[in-house]
Design an enzyme around this catalytic site. Structure first.
Site, PDB file in Angstrom:
ATOM      1  N   SER A 128       0.828  -1.209   0.000  1.00 13.21           N
ATOM      2  CA  SER A 128       0.000   0.000   0.000  1.00 13.21           C
ATOM      3  C   SER A 128       0.859   1.254   0.000  1.00 13.21           C
ATOM      4  CB  SER A 128      -0.914   0.033   1.224  1.00 13.21           C
ATOM      5  OG  SER A 128      -1.640   1.246   1.214  1.00 13.21           O
ATOM      6  N   LYS A 182      -4.500  -6.790   3.466  1.00 15.34           N
ATOM      7  CA  LYS A 182      -4.484  -5.650   2.536  1.00 15.34           C
ATOM      8  C   LYS A 182      -5.906  -5.315   2.085  1.00 15.34           C
ATOM      9  CE  LYS A 182      -2.984  -2.413  -0.230  1.00 15.34           C
ATOM     10  NZ  LYS A 182      -3.856  -2.189  -1.321  1.00 15.34           N
ATOM     11  N   HIS A 185      -7.456  -3.468   4.826  1.00 20.34           N
ATOM     12  CA  HIS A 185      -6.857  -2.124   4.795  1.00 20.34           C
ATOM     13  C   HIS A 185      -7.613  -1.249   3.792  1.00 20.34           C
ATOM     14  CE1 HIS A 185      -4.359   0.787   2.605  1.00 20.34           C
ATOM     15  NE2 HIS A 185      -3.688   0.997   3.721  1.00 20.34           N
ATOM     16  N   ASN A 186      -7.851  -1.791   2.618  1.00 24.33           N
ATOM     17  CA  ASN A 186      -8.562  -1.022   1.589  1.00 24.33           C
ATOM     18  C   ASN A 186     -10.006  -0.746   1.997  1.00 24.33           C
ATOM     19  OD1 ASN A 186      -6.175  -1.311   0.171  1.00 24.33           O
ATOM     20  ND2 ASN A 186      -7.191  -1.676  -1.774  1.00 24.33           N
ATOM     21  N   GLU A 189      -9.884   2.024   4.204  1.00 19.57           N
ATOM     22  CA  GLU A 189      -9.611   3.204   3.347  1.00 19.57           C
ATOM     23  C   GLU A 189     -10.937   3.737   2.758  1.00 19.57           C
ATOM     24  OE1 GLU A 189      -6.395   2.560   0.371  1.00 19.57           O
ATOM     25  OE2 GLU A 189      -7.900   3.073  -1.123  1.00 19.57           O
TER      26      GLU A 189
HETATM   27  C1  6PG Z   1      -3.233   1.407  -1.611  1.00 20.43           C
HETATM   28  C2  6PG Z   1      -4.526   1.632  -2.341  1.00 20.43           C
HETATM   29  C3  6PG Z   1      -4.469   0.995  -3.683  1.00 20.43           C
HETATM   30  C4  6PG Z   1      -5.488   1.508  -4.658  1.00 20.43           C
HETATM   31  C5  6PG Z   1      -6.889   1.121  -4.313  1.00 20.43           C
HETATM   32  C6  6PG Z   1      -7.931   1.983  -4.963  1.00 20.43           C
HETATM   33  O1  6PG Z   1      -3.317   0.856  -0.527  1.00 20.43           O
HETATM   34  O2  6PG Z   1      -2.198   1.812  -2.107  1.00 20.43           O
HETATM   35  O3  6PG Z   1      -5.582   1.076  -1.630  1.00 20.43           O
HETATM   36  O4  6PG Z   1      -4.507  -0.389  -3.475  1.00 20.43           O
HETATM   37  O5  6PG Z   1      -5.370   2.864  -4.812  1.00 20.43           O
HETATM   38  O6  6PG Z   1      -7.053  -0.208  -4.744  1.00 20.43           O
HETATM   39  O7  6PG Z   1      -9.094   1.293  -4.858  1.00 20.43           O
HETATM   40  P1  6PG Z   1     -10.431   1.664  -5.570  1.00 20.43           P
HETATM   41  O8  6PG Z   1     -10.108   1.946  -7.006  1.00 20.43           O
HETATM   42  O9  6PG Z   1     -11.265   0.464  -5.375  1.00 20.43           O
HETATM   43  O10 6PG Z   1     -10.930   2.885  -4.850  1.00 20.43           O
END
Ligand code: 6PG
Length: 478
Positions: A128, A182, A185-186, A189
């Site tokens: 990430s 991960k 984590h997302n 996010e």
């Molecule tokens: C990270 C981000 C990366 C990516 C996302 C965006 O941890 O660096 O999460 O993995 O930017 O996958 O996800 P979406 O396109 O689903 O918003």
């Protein structure tokens, strides 16, 4: 330390990770399906370190010494399987294949099994931090065997972000553990961004502030408990003016949020695990709703609401800003608490020994959800490794209690004035559901027994029971 490593897939993430490795003194054998990307990388950055070019999977493998480590940086799903099927047959027993994409953890479990049969270690590795993180130090969440981590762990730790000398990289657990973590984590996010978006919307509609003014509010918040990368870049994005129109940038962007899938997977997995991650689910559904343009257009014309005149709030601007800050903080704690719950449940279900304190530690820097508050989360899970929920820890219990008044006011105000705040509201409902002494689930159980003889348990006796509803309403043991 220096070593040798291969990277295949040189789109931005792969190219930046290769550069990061080279800058740390590793010899990097670089390969891409189309040579143009390899050319571009070497032309622009070939002088940053020891790059070796490979023009085919065979060359990539031949140019590495055993045990080889090859990092795959291609899109999740079929493209990853395609690259694995090209490279794996060329590898020898003891070699390590690392998948640095956003793979679905169940795919990682499957691939680990398939490759294990050939004696190749497979490391499903969450990375990430976006493009900047890949180049300057991401947060790295590798899964796989301890043996594989012994080989590849030191390199990954070397190129990860560091906090006070500690690497933002830890061996998460076996097979799919890294990609599972991960994924969550997302999900967090997504929840974090949804809450930020709701805070922005409330400040805009409640106080009539301009995006730039709201950007200033976020910049101030970034100096307190909310200090985090996402809050920091929110200030930046809100203060940005569109070059073409001179309008606030946020006003020229189409209001339909996209998603690649990790948030959705998090919710799907949470449903299977029976873990309420309502904050993440609301965030995924809010993105979905934003994309249902036809329905939104039809509804705009006909669905009545209360009007959005918030004169009472404007009178106390600072008070309202503070209430929104409190709502954001409290709902954020709930979202993280739910995410860590899912990690604990997922670990239990899959036989992984995941250390939540270590995870909080590696999320302190490098990743998208990096935040000062994770230092505290780490401390909490270090002191109480078996903690049932983050919310009952004394520090977070008090912090949320302090934020409660503003949080409740904001949720009530949003409902009263017709501003959607699903993240704030559902976090509050979860919080109240958690602390309720009696839940109305008792009635649900009663109804289930009434229409389907599904039975219930009693508060005052062991066992399961059924009431003979259509006869004399006698209770029988089930
Ligand atoms: C990270 C981000 C990366 C990516 C996302 C965006 O941890 O660096 O999460 O993995 O930017 O996958 O996800 P979406 O396109 O689903 O918003």
């Amino acid at each position: 330390m220096s070593g040798q490593i291969g990277v295949t897939g040189l789109a931005t993430m792969g190219a930046n990770l290769a550069r990061n490795l080279a800058r740390h003194g590793h010899q990097v054998v670089v390969h891409n399906r189309t040579a143009a990307k390899t050319d571009a990388l070497l032309e622009a950055h070939g002088d940053e370190g020891d790059f070796v070019r490979a023009d085919s999977p065979q060359e990539l493998v031949d140019k590495l010494e055993q045990p080889r480590t090859v990092v795959i940086m291609v899109a999740a799903g079929d493209p990853t399987d395609a690259v694995i099927s090209e490279i794996a047959p060329l590898l020898a027993e003891g070699d390590v294949l690392v998948d640095g994409g956003n793979a679905r953890y169940t795919d990682t479990i499957r691939r680990t099994e398939e490759l294990g049969g050939r004696g190749v270690h497979f490391v499903g590795c969450g990375i990430s931090g976006g493009e900047e993180g890949a180049l300057n130090g991401p947060s790295i969440m590798p899964g796989g065997s301890a043996e594989a981590y012994a080989i590849v762990g030191p390199v990954l730790e070397d190129i990860s972000a560091h906090v006070d000398g500690e690497p933002c990289c830890t061996h998460v657990g076996t097979d799919g553990a890294g990609h599972f973590v991960k994924m969550v984590h997302n999900g967090i996010e997504y929840a974090d961004m949804q809450l930020i978006a709701e805070a922005y919307d409330l400040l805009r509609q409640g106080l009539g502030l301009s995006p730039a003014e709201i950007g200033d509010v976020f910049a101030t918040w970034n100096e307190g408990d909310l200090q985090s990368y996402l809050i920091e870049i929110t200030a930046e994005v809100l203060r940005h003016t569109d070059g073409k129109t001179g309008k606030p940038f946020v006003d020229v962007v189409l209001d339909e949020a996209e998603q690649k899938g990790t948030g959705r997977w998090t919710v799907q997995s949470a449903l299977d695990l029976g873990t309420p991650v309502s904050g993440i689910a609301e965030a995924v559904f809010a993105r979905a709703l934003s994309g249902h343009v036809d329905q939104r257009k039809a509804a705009q014309k006909v669905l009545p609401g209360p009007g959005r005149d918030w004169d009472d709030q404007v009178a106390d601007r600072d008070g309202f800003v503070e209430s929104v800050r409190q709502a954001l903080y409290a709902a954020k704690v709930v979202a993280y608490s739910q995410g860590f719950d899912q990690i604990a449940r997922g670990a239990e279900a899959n036989g992984w020994d995941v250390d939540r304190a270590a995870l909080a530690a590696i999320w302190r820097d490098g990743c998208i959800i990096r935040a000062a508050f994770l230092d505290r989360v780490r401390q909490v899970f270090t002191d109480e490794p078996d903690l049932t929920t983050l919310l009952t820890n004394e520090y977070f219990r008090d912090a949320v209690a302090d934020a409660q008044e503003g949080w409740r006011q904001v949720v009530a105000g949003a409902a009263r004035h017709g501003v959607p705040a699903p993240g704030f509201a559902s976090a509050l409902a979860y919080y109240d559901g958690l602390r309720a002494e009696r839940s109305p689930a008792a009635l649900i159980q009663g109804l289930r027994d009434r229409f389907g003889s599904h039975t219930y348990r009693r508060v005052d006796a062991e066992g399961s029971f059924h009431t003979m509803w259509s006869e004399d309403r006698r209770e029988v043991s089930a």
